[in-house]
Write an enzyme that holds these catalytic residues in place. Structure first.
Site, PDB file in Angstrom:
ATOM      1  N   ASN A   1       0.864  -1.177   0.000  1.00  0.00           N
ATOM      2  CA  ASN A   1       0.000   0.000   0.000  1.00  0.00           C
ATOM      3  C   ASN A   1       0.902   1.229   0.000  1.00  0.00           C
ATOM      4  O   ASN A   1       1.478   1.578   1.017  1.00  0.00           O
ATOM      5  CB  ASN A   1      -0.903  -0.024   1.246  1.00  0.00           C
ATOM      6  CG  ASN A   1      -1.808   1.195   1.320  1.00  0.00           C
ATOM      7  OD1 ASN A   1      -1.860   2.005   0.396  1.00  0.00           O
ATOM      8  ND2 ASN A   1      -2.523   1.320   2.427  1.00  0.00           N
TER       9      ASN A   1
ATOM     10  N   GLU B   1      -5.362  -4.920  10.687  1.00  0.00           N
ATOM     11  CA  GLU B   1      -4.347  -3.891  10.938  1.00  0.00           C
ATOM     12  C   GLU B   1      -4.654  -3.184  12.260  1.00  0.00           C
ATOM     13  O   GLU B   1      -5.553  -2.329  12.309  1.00  0.00           O
ATOM     14  CB  GLU B   1      -4.354  -2.844   9.819  1.00  0.00           C
ATOM     15  CG  GLU B   1      -3.918  -3.351   8.474  1.00  0.00           C
ATOM     16  CD  GLU B   1      -3.352  -2.230   7.593  1.00  0.00           C
ATOM     17  OE1 GLU B   1      -2.209  -2.376   7.159  1.00  0.00           O
ATOM     18  OE2 GLU B   1      -4.029  -1.216   7.376  1.00  0.00           O
TER      19      GLU B   1
ATOM     20  N   SER C   1       3.423  -2.057  10.374  1.00  0.00           N
ATOM     21  CA  SER C   1       4.864  -2.090  10.636  1.00  0.00           C
ATOM     22  C   SER C   1       5.530  -3.425  10.274  1.00  0.00           C
ATOM     23  O   SER C   1       6.435  -3.886  10.977  1.00  0.00           O
ATOM     24  CB  SER C   1       5.156  -1.703  12.093  1.00  0.00           C
ATOM     25  OG  SER C   1       4.811  -0.339  12.292  1.00  0.00           O
TER      26      SER C   1
ATOM     27  N   LYS D   1       0.015   4.225  -0.410  1.00  0.00           N
ATOM     28  CA  LYS D   1      -0.696   5.383   0.163  1.00  0.00           C
ATOM     29  C   LYS D   1      -0.504   6.626  -0.710  1.00  0.00           C
ATOM     30  O   LYS D   1      -0.419   6.503  -1.935  1.00  0.00           O
ATOM     31  CB  LYS D   1      -0.233   5.600   1.614  1.00  0.00           C
ATOM     32  CG  LYS D   1      -0.371   4.317   2.463  1.00  0.00           C
ATOM     33  CD  LYS D   1      -0.205   4.532   3.935  1.00  0.00           C
ATOM     34  CE  LYS D   1      -0.338   3.199   4.654  1.00  0.00           C
ATOM     35  NZ  LYS D   1      -0.262   3.305   6.103  1.00  0.00           N
TER      36      LYS D   1
ATOM     37  N   GLU E   1      -7.025   4.723   7.883  1.00  0.00           N
ATOM     38  CA  GLU E   1      -6.748   6.139   7.593  1.00  0.00           C
ATOM     39  C   GLU E   1      -7.971   6.789   6.942  1.00  0.00           C
ATOM     40  O   GLU E   1      -8.235   7.971   7.154  1.00  0.00           O
ATOM     41  CB  GLU E   1      -5.493   6.249   6.710  1.00  0.00           C
ATOM     42  CG  GLU E   1      -4.232   5.984   7.529  1.00  0.00           C
ATOM     43  CD  GLU E   1      -3.087   5.350   6.766  1.00  0.00           C
ATOM     44  OE1 GLU E   1      -3.103   5.341   5.529  1.00  0.00           O
ATOM     45  OE2 GLU E   1      -2.140   4.868   7.431  1.00  0.00           O
TER      46      GLU E   1
ATOM     47  N   GLY F   1       2.710   2.410  10.882  1.00  0.00           N
ATOM     48  CA  GLY F   1       3.704   3.468  10.691  1.00  0.00           C
ATOM     49  C   GLY F   1       4.592   3.742  11.897  1.00  0.00           C
ATOM     50  O   GLY F   1       5.313   4.734  11.930  1.00  0.00           O
TER      51      GLY F   1
ATOM     52  N   HIS G   1      -9.711   1.187   4.938  1.00  0.00           N
ATOM     53  CA  HIS G   1      -8.437   1.400   5.632  1.00  0.00           C
ATOM     54  C   HIS G   1      -8.666   2.360   6.797  1.00  0.00           C
ATOM     55  O   HIS G   1      -9.444   3.310   6.691  1.00  0.00           O
ATOM     56  CB  HIS G   1      -7.390   1.960   4.665  1.00  0.00           C
ATOM     57  CG  HIS G   1      -6.005   1.899   5.225  1.00  0.00           C
ATOM     58  ND1 HIS G   1      -5.562   2.792   6.185  1.00  0.00           N
ATOM     59  CD2 HIS G   1      -4.983   1.031   5.008  1.00  0.00           C
ATOM     60  CE1 HIS G   1      -4.312   2.469   6.509  1.00  0.00           C
ATOM     61  NE2 HIS G   1      -3.946   1.403   5.826  1.00  0.00           N
TER      62      HIS G   1
HETATM   63  P1  13P Z   1       3.041   0.467   7.693  1.00  0.00           P
HETATM   64  O1  13P Z   1       3.561  -0.810   7.100  1.00  0.00           O
HETATM   65  O2  13P Z   1       3.785   1.676   7.233  1.00  0.00           O
HETATM   66  O3  13P Z   1       2.888   0.369   9.171  1.00  0.00           O
HETATM   67  O4  13P Z   1       1.551   0.661   7.105  1.00  0.00           O
HETATM   68  C1  13P Z   1       0.639  -0.342   7.256  1.00  0.00           C
HETATM   69  C2  13P Z   1      -0.569   0.002   6.487  1.00  0.00           C
HETATM   70  O5  13P Z   1      -1.331   0.863   6.872  1.00  0.00           O
HETATM   71  C3  13P Z   1      -0.796  -0.715   5.235  1.00  0.00           C
HETATM   72  O6  13P Z   1      -2.079  -0.522   4.768  1.00  0.00           O
END
Ligand code: 13P
Length: 257
Positions: free
Chosen positions: A9, A172, A219, A11, A102, A178, A100
């Protein structure tokens, strides 16, 4: 034997030029590598999907697949700013991330919206990657299992699965995304079992086995990826930050071989 899933991803991190550059480098680095155990899915920004599709149509020895980071739930019409499932298919998208954290947090995406997105994707023979997971506060309150089960059930309400239709659920835990600090693999596996139980409420075991895979995100990097995918109930990973670096990406894929 189902393949492991590896979803990158990207993003809102890469321009079109950067996406093409990264995809080309990945293709080269993985060229001679026999990748028959992992389904690798790249999810760039909407603006880069078309160019990524062109790059991969030209040459794609590593069999990289294309995914999007969102979709709208209507077929077409007056929905300013939205992207339809048909538009995604046109650029060879086969997978789409929905729900997601976010988007749930920043854009108010609700369980009902996620459910509508899952349905339109399945109608269009696209594979939804449904994200579920608890916040830190929810975990502190002991609500992890409840949240994960609720989000899973709500996303799949009245969903019918047949033929080759597939759904990927990505667990997740919001609070580790992150941070560079994933949860322990056994901790993730517990949530995966909760998800499986929630699915079993609505789908018979054979449907579960045939149509679902459950992956972990938060992560993940080249140091911990194997600990996750080695677990019986973890069918792959959803990776953010670590998937933006060629070397780290390749290291992770090699761990899955
Ligand atoms: P990270 O791997 O940067 O923690 O992000 C995970 C994520 O949100 C993937 O969709």
């Amino acid at each position: 034997m189902k393949k492991n899933i590896f979803v990158a991803n990207w993003k809102m991190n890469l321009t079109v030029a950067e996406t093409k550059n990264l995809a080309e480098k990945l293709g080269q680095s993985l060229r001679s590598f026999k990748n028959d155990k992992t389904e690798i899915i790249l999810c760039p920004a909407f603006t880069a999907l078309d160019d990524l599709c062109t790059v991969l149509r030209k040459e794609n020895p590593a069999d990289l697949k294309i995914g999007a980071q969102d979709v709208f739930w209507e077929e077409k019409g007056a929905f300013t700013g939205e992207i339809s499932a048909k538009m995604l298919k046109e650029v060879d998208c086969r997978y789409v991330i929905v729900g997601h954290s976010e988007r749930r947090k920043n854009l108010g995406e609700t369980d009902e919206m996620v459910n509508k997105k899952v349905k339109i994707l399945l109608e269009n023979d696209l594979v939804p990657i449904v994200c579920v997971g608890e916040t830190f506060l929810e975990r502190q309150k002991g609500l992890r299992d409840v949240i994960v089960a609720r989000q899973t059930e709500a996303a799949l309400r009245d969903v019918k699965l047949f033929g080759n239709k597939k759904i990927i659920i990505a667990y997740e835990p919001v609070w580790v995304i992150g941070t560079g600090q994933a949860v322990e693999p056994e901790d993730a596996e517990h949530s995966h079992r909760m998800i499986r139980e929630a699915l079993m409420e609505n789908f018979p075991a054979d449907v579960l086995e045939k149509h679902f895979q459950i992956i972990y995100g938060g992560s993940v990097d080249s140091k911990n990826i194997k600990d996750f995918v080695d677990r019986e109930n973890i069918d792959g990973v959803l990776v953010g930050g670590a998937s933006l670096k060629v070397e780290e990406f390749v290291k992770m894929i090699k761990q899955l071989a």
